[in-house]
Scaffold this active site. Structure first.
Site, PDB file in Angstrom:
ATOM      1  N   ASP A 209       2.223   7.616   0.878  1.00  0.00           N
ATOM      2  CA  ASP A 209       1.277   6.819   1.528  1.00  0.00           C
ATOM      3  C   ASP A 209       1.731   6.165   2.800  1.00  0.00           C
ATOM      4  O   ASP A 209       2.900   5.978   3.195  1.00  0.00           O
ATOM      5  CB  ASP A 209       0.586   5.722   0.537  1.00  0.00           C
ATOM      6  CG  ASP A 209       1.978   4.922   0.177  1.00  0.00           C
ATOM      7  OD1 ASP A 209       1.924   3.773   0.550  1.00  0.00           O
ATOM      8  OD2 ASP A 209       2.698   5.046  -0.445  1.00  0.00           O
ATOM      9  N   ASP A 211       2.072   2.538   4.452  1.00  0.00           N
ATOM     10  CA  ASP A 211       2.268   1.195   3.766  1.00  0.00           C
ATOM     11  C   ASP A 211       0.798   0.320   4.469  1.00  0.00           C
ATOM     12  O   ASP A 211       0.115   0.914   5.031  1.00  0.00           O
ATOM     13  CB  ASP A 211       3.572   0.763   4.099  1.00  0.00           C
ATOM     14  CG  ASP A 211       3.975  -0.491   3.251  1.00  0.00           C
ATOM     15  OD1 ASP A 211       3.949  -0.258   2.183  1.00  0.00           O
ATOM     16  OD2 ASP A 211       4.277  -1.789   3.693  1.00  0.00           O
TER      17      ASP A 211
END
Length: 292
Positions: A209, A211
């Site tokens: 992902d 952050d």
């Protein structure tokens, strides 16, 4: 030369190595306590591999609950000569999207609740750690990733936070501004302990992902991360299969000397060393503690 034995610590998304043959569960006691699990030994091609699931069976251990010292000690006792860490991480860079593998070369340690050394009162040691990753392992990982078509970049700094909560936006923006590439919760003190154990170490940081640094975007969510983790796990197994099958049969000397890290590290005079601590250090530091 020593026979090469490849150690693999599997993080989130990599809980087993189904590609191993001649599989055997090893039961090795450690004076440093209980490891995450009993390591699994097997072969990939002609390479002996010892696998340790970092979070234990069923992901029962959080980042701060892991007994990093016991894990490294058990792998050393199992004969491991070179160690690969597989770890999920968040990205600080647009050019490092979910699914990218980052072969990091630096760490920023922001943990505070973990035992960070095998040494201490009774036997003090200071190992060099300016270059924490073995470049020959990184080069081999990069070649294997390219051969398997796994998207990857070589180099980057990994921030290790305590967790288990994800970052605040302020933290994420600050570490991005520092020039860090990815953030995770498990490679420290693991890399430090590997260096003390004279195990050349390299990390495959698998981006799950972005952050929390991106403005106007919802923060990190577990559901999305778990989906990417599953996809990353498949790629990681392909990468490891290629990497291990092409691994040299004899241990290569580490170019930065991480497999000789204790040569000049011990500073406590022999007559002042604690015998009880020395017993615990038999696997980690036996090479330099045994009488010549």
């Amino acid at each position: 030369m020593a026979k090469a034995v490849l150690g693999v610590i599997g993080g989130s998304g990599v809980y087993d190595l189904s590609l191993l043959t001649e599989v055997e569960e090893l039961r090795i006691e450690s004076p440093w306590g209980e490891p995450s699990a009993n390591p699994i030994q097997g072969f990939i091609g002609g390479t002996r591999v010892v696998f340790m699931p970092r979070h234990g069976a069923g992901h029962r251990l959080g980042p701060s609950d892991i007994n990093y010292r016991a894990n490294i000690d058990v792998l050393k006792r199992a004969g491991v000569t070179d160690l690969i860490s597989i770890s999920a991480c968040g990205s600080y860079r647009e050019e490092l999207p979910p699914g990218m593998f980052v072969l990091v070369d630096q760490f920023i340690d922001r943990t505070f609740a973990r035992k960070t050394s095998f040494f201490g009162a009774g036997c003090v040691a200071h190992v060099s750690f300016s270059d924490p990753v073995a470049p020959n392992l990184v080069a081999r990982l990069a070649r294997a990733a390219a051969e398997e078509g796994v998207p990857h970049v070589v180099g980057g700094s990994y921030v290790c936070m305590e967790g288990p909560q994800f970052s605040t936006r302020a933290e994420s923006v600050a570490y991005k501004a520092m020039g860090a590439s990815v953030v995770g919760m498990t490679n420290m003190p693991e890399a430090k302990l590997a260096r003390e154990a004279e195990l050349p170490y390299a990390t495959v940081a698998m981006v799950t992902d972005y952050d929390a640094w991106r403005p106007h975007e919802v923060g990190v969510g577990v559901a999305e991360i778990l989906q990417v983790m599953r996809e990353n796990g498949d790629k990681a197994r392909r990468l490891l299969a290629r990497f291990a099958s092409e691994f040299p049969q004899e241990h290569e000397a580490c170019p930065i000397g991480s497999d000789r890290a204790l040569d000049f590290a011990l500073v406590t005079a022999p007559e002042h060393r604690d015998p009880d601590l020395l017993k615990k250090l038999d696997a980690i530091a036996g090479r330099v503690l045994r009488p010549s």
